[in-house]
Motif scaffolding. Structure first.
Motif, PDB file in Angstrom:
ATOM      1  N   ALA A 148       1.066  -1.104   0.049  1.00  0.00           N
ATOM      2  CA  ALA A 148      -0.092   0.121  -0.119  1.00  0.00           C
ATOM      3  C   ALA A 148       0.999   1.148   0.004  1.00  0.00           C
ATOM      4  CB  ALA A 148      -0.773   0.174   1.304  1.00  0.00           C
ATOM      5  N   ILE A 149       0.429   2.293  -0.723  1.00  0.00           N
ATOM      6  CA  ILE A 149       1.081   3.484  -0.699  1.00  0.00           C
ATOM      7  C   ILE A 149      -0.062   4.461  -0.464  1.00  0.00           C
ATOM      8  CG2 ILE A 149       2.186   5.280  -1.847  1.00  0.00           C
ATOM      9  CD1 ILE A 149       2.857   3.074  -4.178  1.00  0.00           C
ATOM     10  N   THR A 150       0.096   5.176   0.906  1.00  0.00           N
ATOM     11  CA  THR A 150      -0.664   6.003   1.281  1.00  0.00           C
ATOM     12  C   THR A 150      -0.057   7.535   1.434  1.00  0.00           C
ATOM     13  OG1 THR A 150      -1.859   4.472   2.912  1.00  0.00           O
ATOM     14  CG2 THR A 150      -2.509   6.670   3.218  1.00  0.00           C
ATOM     15  N   ARG A 151      -0.650   8.476   0.684  1.00  0.00           N
ATOM     16  CA  ARG A 151      -0.094   9.921   0.532  1.00  0.00           C
ATOM     17  C   ARG A 151      -1.237  10.805   0.911  1.00  0.00           C
ATOM     18  NH1 ARG A 151       1.652  12.889  -5.086  1.00  0.00           N
ATOM     19  NH2 ARG A 151       2.463  15.059  -3.900  1.00  0.00           N
ATOM     20  N   PHE A 152      -0.876  11.417   2.227  1.00  0.00           N
ATOM     21  CA  PHE A 152      -1.568  12.152   3.014  1.00  0.00           C
ATOM     22  C   PHE A 152      -1.398  13.544   2.493  1.00  0.00           C
ATOM     23  CE2 PHE A 152      -0.776   8.712   5.775  1.00  0.00           C
ATOM     24  CZ  PHE A 152      -2.137   8.417   6.428  1.00  0.00           C
ATOM     25  N   LEU A 153      -2.560  14.394   1.921  1.00  0.00           N
ATOM     26  CA  LEU A 153      -2.480  15.412   1.016  1.00  0.00           C
ATOM     27  C   LEU A 153      -2.652  16.661   2.274  1.00  0.00           C
ATOM     28  CD1 LEU A 153      -4.421  14.430  -1.743  1.00  0.00           C
ATOM     29  CD2 LEU A 153      -2.006  14.525  -1.678  1.00  0.00           C
ATOM     30  N   ASP A 154      -2.022  16.458   3.402  1.00  0.00           N
ATOM     31  CA  ASP A 154      -1.967  17.505   4.341  1.00  0.00           C
ATOM     32  C   ASP A 154      -0.802  18.121   4.644  1.00  0.00           C
ATOM     33  OD1 ASP A 154      -2.554  19.206   6.623  1.00  0.00           O
ATOM     34  OD2 ASP A 154      -3.635  17.374   7.949  1.00  0.00           O
ATOM     35  N   ASP A 155      -0.334  19.237   4.246  1.00  0.00           N
ATOM     36  CA  ASP A 155       0.930  19.709   4.549  1.00  0.00           C
ATOM     37  C   ASP A 155       1.101  20.263   5.689  1.00  0.00           C
ATOM     38  OD1 ASP A 155       1.503  19.267   1.812  1.00  0.00           O
ATOM     39  OD2 ASP A 155       1.005  21.050   1.141  1.00  0.00           O
ATOM     40  N   ASP A 156       0.123  20.437   6.651  1.00  0.00           N
ATOM     41  CA  ASP A 156       0.261  20.989   8.020  1.00  0.00           C
ATOM     42  C   ASP A 156       0.989  19.617   8.949  1.00  0.00           C
ATOM     43  OD1 ASP A 156      -0.940  23.185   7.602  1.00  0.00           O
ATOM     44  OD2 ASP A 156      -3.063  22.444   8.317  1.00  0.00           O
ATOM     45  N   LEU A 157       1.038  18.411   8.341  1.00  0.00           N
ATOM     46  CA  LEU A 157       1.524  17.587   9.044  1.00  0.00           C
ATOM     47  C   LEU A 157       3.064  17.638   9.155  1.00  0.00           C
ATOM     48  CD1 LEU A 157      -0.297  14.418   7.568  1.00  0.00           C
ATOM     49  CD2 LEU A 157      -0.422  15.218   9.985  1.00  0.00           C
ATOM     50  N   PHE A 158       3.668  18.408   8.234  1.00  0.00           N
ATOM     51  CA  PHE A 158       5.283  18.383   8.165  1.00  0.00           C
ATOM     52  C   PHE A 158       5.862  18.691   9.485  1.00  0.00           C
ATOM     53  CE2 PHE A 158       4.399  17.381   3.865  1.00  0.00           C
ATOM     54  CZ  PHE A 158       5.599  17.431   3.159  1.00  0.00           C
ATOM     55  N   ALA A 159       5.255  19.943  10.093  1.00  0.00           N
ATOM     56  CA  ALA A 159       5.832  20.262  11.253  1.00  0.00           C
ATOM     57  C   ALA A 159       5.541  19.372  12.359  1.00  0.00           C
ATOM     58  CB  ALA A 159       5.175  21.662  11.603  1.00  0.00           C
ATOM     59  N   ARG A 160       4.739  18.492  12.363  1.00  0.00           N
ATOM     60  CA  ARG A 160       4.477  17.473  13.665  1.00  0.00           C
ATOM     61  C   ARG A 160       5.581  16.373  13.302  1.00  0.00           C
ATOM     62  NH1 ARG A 160      -0.946  19.309  13.073  1.00  0.00           N
ATOM     63  NH2 ARG A 160      -2.037  19.860  15.218  1.00  0.00           N
ATOM     64  N   PHE A 161       6.049  16.141  11.907  1.00  0.00           N
ATOM     65  CA  PHE A 161       7.279  15.254  11.850  1.00  0.00           C
ATOM     66  C   PHE A 161       8.459  15.799  11.753  1.00  0.00           C
ATOM     67  CE2 PHE A 161       3.455  12.837  10.506  1.00  0.00           C
ATOM     68  CZ  PHE A 161       3.730  11.554  10.733  1.00  0.00           C
ATOM     69  N   GLY A 162       8.608  16.923  12.197  1.00  0.00           N
ATOM     70  CA  GLY A 162      10.223  17.612  12.261  1.00  0.00           C
ATOM     71  C   GLY A 162      10.741  17.830  10.768  1.00  0.00           C
ATOM     72  N   LEU A 163       9.692  17.989   9.934  1.00  0.00           N
ATOM     73  CA  LEU A 163      10.155  18.229   8.713  1.00  0.00           C
ATOM     74  C   LEU A 163      10.121  19.890   8.171  1.00  0.00           C
ATOM     75  CD1 LEU A 163       8.039  15.419   6.740  1.00  0.00           C
ATOM     76  CD2 LEU A 163      10.604  15.557   6.631  1.00  0.00           C
ATOM     77  N   ALA A 164      11.310  20.235   7.291  1.00  0.00           N
ATOM     78  CA  ALA A 164      11.358  21.518   7.030  1.00  0.00           C
ATOM     79  C   ALA A 164      10.116  22.054   6.281  1.00  0.00           C
ATOM     80  CB  ALA A 164      12.654  21.661   6.185  1.00  0.00           C
ATOM     81  N   PRO A 165       9.828  23.463   6.300  1.00  0.00           N
ATOM     82  CA  PRO A 165       8.923  23.997   5.312  1.00  0.00           C
ATOM     83  C   PRO A 165       9.213  23.956   3.939  1.00  0.00           C
ATOM     84  CG  PRO A 165       9.619  25.554   6.723  1.00  0.00           C
ATOM     85  CD  PRO A 165      10.348  24.434   7.129  1.00  0.00           C
ATOM     86  N   ALA A 166      10.375  24.071   3.879  1.00  0.00           N
ATOM     87  CA  ALA A 166      10.946  24.024   2.128  1.00  0.00           C
ATOM     88  C   ALA A 166      12.439  23.451   2.347  1.00  0.00           C
ATOM     89  CB  ALA A 166      10.728  25.540   1.652  1.00  0.00           C
ATOM     90  N   ILE A 167      12.721  22.844   0.956  1.00  0.00           N
ATOM     91  CA  ILE A 167      14.096  22.399   1.008  1.00  0.00           C
ATOM     92  C   ILE A 167      14.530  22.915  -0.409  1.00  0.00           C
ATOM     93  CG2 ILE A 167      13.767  20.477   2.411  1.00  0.00           C
ATOM     94  CD1 ILE A 167      13.633  18.668  -0.200  1.00  0.00           C
TER      95      ILE A 167
END
Length: 334
Positions: free
Chosen positions: A315-334
């Motif tokens: 399965a591939i699940t792609r969550f279309l919710d960019d607000d999740l990035f901060a909760r996963f410690g991901l940068a807002p841009a790269i």
């Protein structure tokens, strides 16, 4: 954990530090319980705060006949049930794709689902399965399990989690839900039957952080970021699902998924995705970024979670919710 009588007495006098001493050991597992109930990380965070606030306000009424842990789970479970009954609960709008996707295989019954960061799971002590539990702790947080829970009636979800995942006795659950042991047993039987039917045949998933998982994850990342659709298809099972919460459309099987990926690649006109590895629900995941046309900076474009078998992607699940990035410690841009 043994309750400190001194801490309880101090907390009842308004000592906030004593209250934290009583409740802090359970914060992480309570939030996970709320997540399983609601399917939403954001709502789980809110419910945890509501649970602790209610516990603080009603501490004087806690008689100590149950453990602090059981008392907190009673509050958390009933807060979640209230939230599920609340018609004002915020449901995310269905996203509109920027291109015309091919016809989906099906439409999802439930789209209210978010991933859960492994960093939060790591904060929960692993006490091992209790005598009343039916599911291993790792299995009970996988995306497929949490998604299936969202399709149960709320009280069935609560009963199954309290009995089969957390291991509370039928008597304890009856007290938490203000019902009888007979009612708990009947509700649990219905929940088990429905959940087993909806989950279908279970697949043997790859061991987390194993050589097989790392190899398959690396190969997927290379193919996905180079638009190697044939390479992705070669890694799929015959019935792999591609889902994109909160969008309801789903694609099943290599041909359907390849058609969607080709439409996506055509729309991007040479722009390539970039991936940053994370983990969610004990599964490998990626923060997905995409640059604007003519730019070198890439911005969030969904969070991908993979469900892997020994040598294939199930399965591939792609969550279309960019607000999740901060909760996963991901940068807002790269």
């Amino acid at each position: 954990m043994i309750m400190s009588a001194d801490a309880l007495a101090s907390a009842r006098t308004g000592d906030e530090e004593a209250f934290r001493q009583l409740t802090d050991p359970y914060r992480a597992e309570l939030q996970l319980h709320c997540y399983r109930m609601l399917g939403s990380l954001a709502d789980a965070e809110d419910m945890l705060q509501e649970t602790l606030l209610a516990a603080w306000r009603h501490l004087a009424g806690f008689e100590g006949r149950a453990s602090v842990r059981a008392w907190l789970y009673r509050i958390a479970t009933n807060r979640c049930l209230n939230a599920l009954r609340d018609k004002k609960r915020r449901i995310p709008p269905t996203p509109v794709p920027p291109f015309s996707p091919p016809e989906p295989t099906s439409h999802a019954e439930a789209v209210w689902l978010q991933p859960y960061p492994d960093d939060l799971l790591n904060a929960i002590p692993d006490a091992g399965p209790g005598p009343e539990t039916r599911y291993q702790s790792q299995e009970a947080v996988r995306l497929a399990f949490v998604a299936a829970l969202q399709l149960l009636p709320p009280r069935q979800t609560a009963t199954l989690l309290l009995r089969d995942v957390l291991g509370f006795s039928a008597a304890e659950v009856a007290q938490m839900l203000a019902t009888t042991e007979t009612a708990v047993k009947g509700t649990l039987q219905r929940a088990r039957a429905t959940l087993d039917q909806r989950r279908g045949d279970e697949v043997a998933l790859v061991v987390p952080d194993s050589v097989q998982e790392r190899d398959l994850t690396r190969r997927f990342a290379e193919a996905f970021t180079t638009d190697d659709i044939a390479g992705i298809v070669a890694m799929l099972t015959d019935d792999t699902w591609l889902t994109m919460p909160p969008a309801p459309h789903q694609y099943r099987g290599a041909d359907a998924i390849a058609g969607f990926l080709r439409a996506s690649a055509a729309w991007r006109s040479g722009r390539r995705f970039r991936l940053l590895p994370v983990r969610a629900n004990t599964q490998p995941a990626f923060g997905c970024y995409l640059p604007q046309a003519g730019e070198s900076i890439a911005y969030p474009a969904g969070l991908i979670v993979l469900t892997l078998g020994a040598d294939r992607i199930h399965a591939i699940t792609r969550f279309l919710d960019d607000d999740l990035f901060a909760r996963f410690g991901l940068a807002p841009a790269i």
